[in-house]
Motif scaffolding. Structure first.
Motif, short mmCIF file in Angstrom:
data_model
loop_
_atom_site.label_atom_id
_atom_site.label_comp_id
_atom_site.label_asym_id
_atom_site.label_seq_id
_atom_site.Cartn_x
_atom_site.Cartn_y
_atom_site.Cartn_z
N ILE A 1 9.67 0.76 52.76
CA ILE A 1 10.08 1.69 51.83
C ILE A 1 10.86 2.77 52.37
CG2 ILE A 1 9.52 3.16 49.91
CD1 ILE A 1 6.71 1.77 49.51
N THR A 2 12.37 2.47 52.00
CA THR A 2 13.13 3.56 52.38
C THR A 2 13.75 4.54 51.16
OG1 THR A 2 13.89 2.22 54.31
CG2 THR A 2 15.43 3.94 53.73
N ALA A 3 13.79 5.85 51.44
CA ALA A 3 14.20 6.60 50.50
C ALA A 3 15.63 7.23 50.67
CB ALA A 3 13.30 7.86 50.17
N ILE A 4 16.65 7.39 49.59
CA ILE A 4 17.63 7.93 49.88
C ILE A 4 18.02 9.24 48.95
CG2 ILE A 4 20.14 7.42 49.63
CD1 ILE A 4 19.50 4.44 49.58
N MET A 5 18.00 10.17 49.72
CA MET A 5 17.65 11.41 48.87
C MET A 5 19.09 12.24 49.06
SD MET A 5 13.99 12.34 49.92
CE MET A 5 13.61 13.20 48.20
N GLY A 6 19.14 13.43 48.30
CA GLY A 6 20.26 14.43 48.35
C GLY A 6 20.45 15.00 46.93
N ALA A 7 21.20 16.07 47.03
CA ALA A 7 21.65 16.70 45.92
C ALA A 7 22.36 15.56 44.74
CB ALA A 7 22.35 17.70 46.10
N ALA A 16 6.95 6.62 51.28
CA ALA A 16 8.31 6.31 52.13
C ALA A 16 8.05 6.10 53.55
CB ALA A 16 9.34 7.23 52.05
N ASP A 17 8.47 5.14 53.96
CA ASP A 17 8.37 4.83 55.60
C ASP A 17 9.60 5.61 56.31
OD1 ASP A 17 6.24 3.05 55.53
OD2 ASP A 17 7.68 1.67 54.47
N TYR A 18 10.77 5.63 55.81
CA TYR A 18 11.79 6.41 56.20
C TYR A 18 12.64 6.88 55.12
CZ TYR A 18 15.10 6.89 60.33
OH TYR A 18 15.92 7.17 61.25
N VAL A 19 13.42 8.02 55.60
CA VAL A 19 13.96 8.75 54.73
C VAL A 19 15.65 9.04 55.29
CG1 VAL A 19 14.33 10.71 53.17
CG2 VAL A 19 12.23 9.79 53.75
N TYR A 20 16.47 8.78 54.35
CA TYR A 20 17.90 9.30 54.60
C TYR A 20 18.31 10.37 53.84
CZ TYR A 20 18.91 5.14 57.74
OH TYR A 20 18.84 4.25 58.60
N ILE A 21 18.95 11.39 54.04
CA ILE A 21 19.29 12.74 53.34
C ILE A 21 20.89 12.50 53.51
CG2 ILE A 21 19.52 15.04 52.58
CD1 ILE A 21 16.74 15.26 53.82
N ILE A 22 21.69 12.45 51.98
CA ILE A 22 23.05 12.36 52.00
C ILE A 22 23.44 13.56 51.50
CG2 ILE A 22 24.89 11.07 51.09
CD1 ILE A 22 23.37 9.42 52.77
N SER A 23 24.59 14.14 52.45
CA SER A 23 25.24 15.29 51.81
C SER A 23 26.71 15.32 52.17
CB SER A 23 24.50 16.64 52.58
OG SER A 23 25.09 17.71 52.09
N SER A 24 27.68 15.61 51.41
CA SER A 24 29.06 15.61 51.58
C SER A 24 29.70 14.23 52.28
CB SER A 24 29.47 16.78 52.48
OG SER A 24 29.04 17.97 52.21
N GLY A 25 29.02 13.16 51.56
CA GLY A 25 29.64 11.95 51.95
C GLY A 25 29.02 11.47 53.30
N GLN A 26 28.17 11.91 54.02
CA GLN A 26 27.61 11.37 54.96
C GLN A 26 26.05 11.55 55.08
OE1 GLN A 26 29.91 13.91 57.89
NE2 GLN A 26 31.30 12.22 58.06
N VAL A 27 25.47 11.08 56.37
CA VAL A 27 24.04 11.13 56.55
C VAL A 27 23.58 12.46 57.10
CG1 VAL A 27 22.19 10.21 57.74
CG2 VAL A 27 23.84 8.62 56.59
N ALA A 28 23.18 13.47 56.29
CA ALA A 28 23.04 14.76 56.96
C ALA A 28 21.79 14.74 57.96
CB ALA A 28 22.96 15.76 55.86
N ALA A 29 20.83 13.85 57.37
CA ALA A 29 19.64 13.65 58.22
C ALA A 29 18.78 12.47 57.92
CB ALA A 29 18.50 14.97 57.63
N LYS A 30 17.80 12.05 58.93
CA LYS A 30 17.12 10.98 58.68
C LYS A 30 15.93 10.93 59.51
CE LYS A 30 20.12 8.52 62.33
NZ LYS A 30 20.74 7.25 62.46
N GLY A 31 14.88 10.27 59.21
CA GLY A 31 13.65 10.22 59.79
C GLY A 31 12.42 9.98 59.21
N THR A 32 11.28 9.78 59.76
CA THR A 32 10.10 9.54 58.62
C THR A 32 9.91 10.92 58.08
OG1 THR A 32 8.59 10.33 60.48
CG2 THR A 32 9.09 8.33 60.59
N PRO A 33 9.02 10.89 56.77
CA PRO A 33 8.88 11.98 56.09
C PRO A 33 8.23 13.32 56.93
CG PRO A 33 8.42 10.07 55.02
CD PRO A 33 8.55 9.60 56.27
N GLN A 34 7.24 12.53 57.98
CA GLN A 34 6.48 13.60 58.95
C GLN A 34 7.66 14.39 59.64
OE1 GLN A 34 5.68 10.36 58.50
NE2 GLN A 34 3.77 10.54 57.36
N GLU A 35 8.57 13.57 60.37
CA GLU A 35 9.68 14.05 61.04
C GLU A 35 10.53 15.22 60.33
OE1 GLU A 35 10.29 10.30 64.02
OE2 GLU A 35 11.48 10.57 62.34
#
Length: 268
Positions: free
Chosen positions: A35-41, A211-230
């Motif tokens: 389960i991968t989450a894609i997050m961001g504003a 979620a097993d892994y998360v990507y945070i998108i900001s300004s058109g790019q991957v601003a952060a990624k990792g496990t929820p714990q990280e």
């Protein structure tokens, strides 16, 4: 076929609406069975990314590979084959209002298979039972609550046992109980089906629990990624602001504009 254990591989992906750049040279990988989450504003391209993966939009540059097959929106036959292995939970459910709960869940089975009505009936009842709504099979969407509608839409999304299930803001507008039920259903169905789930959301608490892994998108790019714990342990100002919902930080409240005094013709 899975590449390096990943069901979906996205490389050098760029997309824009006219002059407005949404995604800029993005690389993402979604591990099979996870389960991968894609997050961001809001407005950062999360839902656009789902549309690109589903072939509703074509990227300006870059590639999307699903199960070893490169997605090509111009190749309709290949695209439809890929879509048969995808399930989609639309924001707010998007149920057919003139169809019963049963008919809503049966719809993809009738569209994409040649199964007998008896088998379809059994499959629909099994899917509805999995989300706790077998007893609502003969009701119409207008006769059930918002939380129940989301669960019915979830049953429809997994009706064909897809290898990839995409969720567009699955927790939006739900009360706390319905939100908790929906998040746990996503987790249980993902594990039971052995599918890969992509969740577009900005609900941190519920998402980080499953979620097993998360990507945070900001300004058109991957601003952060990792496990929820990280990510929770990160000291990066942007990540801290986003995860804690802080009003002050790298993400500004005001959209870029000239000074208000200039706009109003005031002398400094």
């Amino acid at each position: 076929m899975k590449q390096n254990g990943n069901l979906v591989e996205i490389r050098d992906l760029s997309f824009a609406y006219g002059d407005r750049e949404i995604l800029d040279n993005v690389d993402l990988s979604f591990k099979a069975g996870s389960i991968t989450a894609i997050m961001g504003a809001s407005g950062m391209g999360k839902t656009t990314l789902l549309k690109l993966i589903g072939g509703l939009l074509a990227p300006q540059t870059g590639t999307i590979t699903i199960g070893g097959t490169r997605l090509d929106v111009s190749d309709k036959k290949s695209l439809y084959e890929l879509r048969r292995n995808m399930g989609m939970l639309f924001q707010f459910g998007a149920l057919f209002t003139d169809l019963t709960v049963f008919e809503n869940v049966a719809f993809p089975l009738r569209e994409h298979t040649n199964l007998s009505e008896e088998i379809i009936r059994n499959l629909v009842l099994l899917k509805l039972d999995a989300v706790g709504l077998r007893g609502a099979a003969n009701l119409y969407p207008s006769e059930v609550s918002g939380g129940m509608s989301r669960r019915i839409a979830l049953a429809r999304a997994v009706a064909l046992d897809p290898m990839l299930v995409m969720y567009d803001e699955p927790f939006a507008g739900l009360d706390p109980i319905s939100m908790g039920v929906t998040s746990q259903l996503i987790k249980k169905l993902n594990d039971a089906l052995g599918s890969t789930s992509l969740i577009v959301t900005h609900d941190v608490q519920e998402t980080f629990e499953i979620a097993d892994y998360v990507y945070i998108i900001s300004s058109g790019q991957v601003a952060a990624k990792g496990t929820p714990q990280e990510l929770m342990q990160s000291t990066d100002p942007f990540i801290v602001q986003f995860l804690k919902g802080l009003p002050d930080g790298p993400v500004k409240f005001h959209y870029p504009a000239a000074a208000l005094s200039t706009e109003l013709g005031m002398k400094s």
